[in-house]
Scaffold this motif. Structure first.
Motif, PDB file in Angstrom:
ATOM      1  N   GLY A  38      -2.153  -2.554  -6.215  1.00  0.00           N
ATOM      2  CA  GLY A  38      -1.008  -1.667  -6.119  1.00  0.00           C
ATOM      3  C   GLY A  38       0.041  -1.986  -7.154  1.00  0.00           C
ATOM      4  O   GLY A  38       0.019  -3.043  -7.785  1.00  0.00           O
ATOM      5  N   ASN A  85      -2.538   1.589  -4.871  1.00  0.00           N
ATOM      6  CA  ASN A  85      -1.619   2.186  -3.902  1.00  0.00           C
ATOM      7  C   ASN A  85      -0.216   1.855  -4.394  1.00  0.00           C
ATOM      8  O   ASN A  85       0.193   0.692  -4.363  1.00  0.00           O
ATOM      9  N   ALA A 123       1.822   5.037  -1.618  1.00  0.00           N
ATOM     10  CA  ALA A 123       2.020   4.365  -0.332  1.00  0.00           C
ATOM     11  C   ALA A 123       3.413   4.655   0.222  1.00  0.00           C
ATOM     12  O   ALA A 123       3.664   4.457   1.393  1.00  0.00           O
ATOM     13  N   TYR A 154       4.687  -2.145   2.878  1.00  0.00           N
ATOM     14  CA  TYR A 154       3.810  -1.898   1.729  1.00  0.00           C
ATOM     15  C   TYR A 154       2.907  -3.111   1.481  1.00  0.00           C
ATOM     16  O   TYR A 154       1.704  -2.972   1.287  1.00  0.00           O
ATOM     17  N   LYS A 157       0.041  -3.308   3.793  1.00  0.00           N
ATOM     18  CA  LYS A 157      -1.035  -2.365   3.456  1.00  0.00           C
ATOM     19  C   LYS A 157      -1.957  -2.940   2.385  1.00  0.00           C
ATOM     20  O   LYS A 157      -3.149  -2.674   2.380  1.00  0.00           O
TER      21      LYS A 157
END
Length: 159
Positions: A38, A85, A123, A154, A157
């Motif tokens: 990410g 993400n 995200a 975040y 995730k």
């Protein structure tokens, strides 16, 4: 879990040019992005746009983020960053209610569209509005708390 801060005001990339993929600094950045799960993109907005350094980076990323040999359903190059993400933090002086009318001009929307085209996922995002020289984001306790909560969510995730 690790992270790397890339400060576009300090980490210099030449302006966009067709052979950008051959630039060693850009190649190293592309490798870091490809190894990531990410990205957090934090940016101010100026006159409804992102700073030139961020726009330049997005232009240059297209050379590693798109596969021209594999067209998508729109007959455009397919995005290669499906593993990412992303989370967007955008600060701006524009009041939030004004954005109800001009949201397509808003940098967080632009970032979502560009990175979606590259195949990445969103995200989440946070918009800090009404910020200016007298009301800095770093002094806005409510905004910072909101950023921390969203950042923790975040990170969960990604893990």
């Amino acid at each position: 879990f690790s992270f790397k801060i890339i400060n576009l005001t300090k980490d210099s990339f030449f302006f966009f040019f067709p052979d950008a993929v051959k630039d060693p600094d850009m190649f190293m950045l592309a490798e870091k992005i490809n190894a990531s799960s990410g990205m957090i993109i934090a940016t101010p907005c100026f006159n409804f746009g992102v700073p030139a350094a961020l726009k330049n980076l997005m232009d240059r990323l297209s050379y590693m983020a798109l596969d021209p040999k594999k067209p998508n359903w729109l007959d455009q190059p397919s995005g290669l960053l499906n593993h990412l993400n992303n989370f967007y933090l955008v600060s701006c002086g524009t009041p939030w209610h004004f954005l109800l009318f001009v949201w397509p001009l808003f940098p967080a929307f632009w970032l979502r569209v560009v990175t979606w085209y590259f195949g990445a996922h969103t995200a989440g995002s946070i918009y800090g509005s009404g910020l200016n020289a007298q009301n800095l984001a770093k002094n806005n306790v409510k905004l910072l708390a909101k950023c921390r909560r969203a950042g923790e969510k975040y990170a969960t995730k990604l893990l």
